[in-house]
Design an enzyme around this catalytic site. Structure first.
Site, PDB file in Angstrom:
ATOM      1  CB  THR A 216      -1.253   0.193   1.092  1.00 44.26           C
ATOM      2  OG1 THR A 216      -1.397  -0.952   1.256  1.00 44.26           O
ATOM      3  CG2 THR A 216      -1.789   1.281   1.627  1.00 44.26           C
ATOM      4  NE  ARG A 244      -9.976  -6.024   3.656  1.00 48.20           N
ATOM      5  CZ  ARG A 244      -8.920  -5.343   3.366  1.00 48.20           C
ATOM      6  NH1 ARG A 244      -8.776  -4.750   2.676  1.00 48.20           N
ATOM      7  NH2 ARG A 244      -8.576  -5.006   5.116  1.00 48.20           N
ATOM      8  N   GLY A 246     -10.970  -2.130   2.458  1.00 51.58           N
ATOM      9  CA  GLY A 246      -9.782  -1.934   3.991  1.00 51.58           C
ATOM     10  C   GLY A 246     -10.286   0.085   4.937  1.00 51.58           C
ATOM     11  CG  ASP A 247      -6.287   0.369   6.425  1.00 50.53           C
ATOM     12  OD1 ASP A 247      -6.229   0.158   5.940  1.00 50.53           O
ATOM     13  OD2 ASP A 247      -5.618   1.707   7.135  1.00 50.53           O
ATOM     14  CB  THR A 267       0.306   0.748   5.044  1.00 48.38           C
ATOM     15  OG1 THR A 267       0.832  -0.604   4.122  1.00 48.38           O
ATOM     16  CG2 THR A 267       2.134   0.086   6.000  1.00 48.38           C
ATOM     17  N   GLY A 268      -1.469  -1.284   6.902  1.00 44.48           N
ATOM     18  CA  GLY A 268      -1.382  -2.893   7.742  1.00 44.48           C
ATOM     19  C   GLY A 268      -3.150  -3.207   6.958  1.00 44.48           C
ATOM     20  N   GLY A 270      -6.254  -3.590   7.623  1.00 49.29           N
ATOM     21  CA  GLY A 270      -7.039  -2.449   7.096  1.00 49.29           C
ATOM     22  C   GLY A 270      -8.593  -3.168   8.866  1.00 49.29           C
TER      23      GLY A 270
HETATM   24  N1  ASP Z   1      -4.431  -1.938   4.893  1.00 50.43           N
HETATM   25  C1  ASP Z   1      -4.680  -2.028   3.568  1.00 50.43           C
HETATM   26  C2  ASP Z   1      -5.964  -3.032   3.612  1.00 50.43           C
HETATM   27  O1  ASP Z   1      -6.318  -3.689   4.949  1.00 50.43           O
HETATM   28  C3  ASP Z   1      -3.572  -3.085   3.424  1.00 50.43           C
HETATM   29  C4  ASP Z   1      -1.917  -2.662   3.265  1.00 50.43           C
HETATM   30  O2  ASP Z   1      -1.444  -1.646   4.109  1.00 50.43           O
HETATM   31  O3  ASP Z   1      -1.252  -3.705   3.176  1.00 50.43           O
HETATM   32  O4  ASP Z   1      -6.026  -2.611   2.804  1.00 50.43           O
END
Ligand code: ASP
Length: 350
Positions: A216, A244, A246-247, A267-268, A270
């Site tokens: 991301t 789905r 995410g964040d 990032t992570g 979500g």
């Molecule tokens: N945060 C992103 C999501 O959950 C994915 C990521 O940052 O790796 O969609």
């Protein structure tokens, strides 16, 4: 006599308070940087032992190329909005990152892109989710902010809006990369038996063995006028289904900016970032608890997010140009550039 003494004492206290005020008012705000920019290209189980020298060099070179675009804009007096957009576009166009070209695949073997943007001066924001044919989701998120009455558009409607606004539309196959496709197949093979929550988490990470899951992208910039902007763009998580989201496109979770405090891009995993309202929590701790950027990012990532079981990180920049890179994973692709032109590009913990 007693009365005179009393009046004199009151006067003295009053004068004392008055002389105190101007010194408080004139308290010098120390600016670390007049302008600055920070970026990330995803966080996760990014281990040196799994990286070839070529891959590492390629990631570092692209991060450098991207941040230099934004830095040049800021240096020439451009806006933080323009810097964030153009910096993210360099990473969206690279197959290395999970954003734009290079986005991960859904369970149905399609690519569904999410992005968001926030302007710290006006607190205006724009976001898109589940977009399949718009070349630059970050540009579309900014258009939603500037050219619509809404904050968030999704799916087909977002594409129609993009077309109407003259943004570049691409065939969905533009987002295909073999690496991400293979990553989906690996996860699908693992998921053949029903997995519980911890297994799913492991499956996400296994798919990252070749660094195929993460990536991301995000950027926060502070321009010479003191305006902070933040943006995030992603393909989401490999094997996502049922629409789905995410964040990344959620203002307050994946992205937040406020000139009074800071700008943040996350990032992570979500779901945890949404539940923790990561980006806004950092800003709120600064606003209501008077915390420094470093203290706020450390608390939100290392304490609150970690306790919940969430993994990932943020890049953040405060109104005085202080930077923060906080993550609880093995690595985070990241870079910064300050007003002196000092460039830092890193992947692992140190
Ligand atoms: N945060 C992103 C999501 O959950 C994915 C990521 O940052 O790796 O969609």
């Amino acid at each position: 006599m007693k009365k005179v003494f009393f009046i004199l004492s009151v006067l003295l206290i009053f004068v004392g308070c008055e002389t105190e005020k101007p010194s408080l008012k004139n308290k010098k705000i120390v600016k670390t940087n007049d302008f600055a920019i920070v970026i990330h290209g995803g966080a996760g189980t990014i281990l040196k032992k799994n990286m070839t020298v070529e891959t590492e060099t390629a990631y570092k070179a692209k991060l450098e190329e991207a941040i230099k675009v934004g830095h040049a804009i800021l240096k020439n007096g451009g806006t933080s909005t323009e810097a964030v957009m153009q910096t993210i576009q360099v990473m969206e166009e690279s197959p290395l990152f999970n954003a734009g070209k290079g986005a991960v695949f859904t369970h149905e073997e399609t690519n569904e892109l999410d992005a968001s943007f926030m302007d710290g001066k006006t607190l205006n924001a724009g976001a898109v989710a589940g977009v399949t044919n718009v070349k630059s989701p970050i540009e579309l998120a900014i258009k939603v902010m500037t050219d619509s009455d809404h904050v968030m558009l999704s799916g087909k409607g977002a594409s129609i809006f993009a077309k109407e606004k003259g943004l570049e539309i691409v065939d969905p196959s533009y987002f295909y990369t073999e690496r991400r496709f293979k990553s989906l197949q690996r996860i699908k093979n693992k998921n053949k038996t029903e997995l519980d929550h911890d297994d799913k988490k492991a499956a996400f990470y296994d798919a990252d063995i070749k660094n195929a899951k993460f990536g991301t992208v995000g950027c926060v910039a502070l321009d010479k006028n003191g305006n902070i902007a933040a943006g995030t763009s992603t393909g989401g998580m490999t094997n996502k289904r049922w629409g789905r989201i995410g964040d990344a496109p959620i203002i307050g979770s994946g992205t937040y900016a406020n000139n009074k405090t800071c700008g943040v891009s996350s990032t992570g995993w979500g779901e945890y970032f949404i539940r923790s309202q990561v980006a806004y929590d950092i800003s709120a701790q600064m606003e209501y608890q008077n915390k420094s950027l470093k203290a706020a990012t450390t608390d939100v990532i290392q304490n609150k997010l970690t306790k919940l079981g969430g993994t990932g990180g943020v890049v953040a920049l405060d109104k005085n140009g202080n930077m923060s890179f906080e993550f609880n994973t093995a690595g985070m692709y990241r870079a910064s550039m300050d007003d002196k032109g000092i460039l830092i590009v890193k992947i692992y913990k140190e």
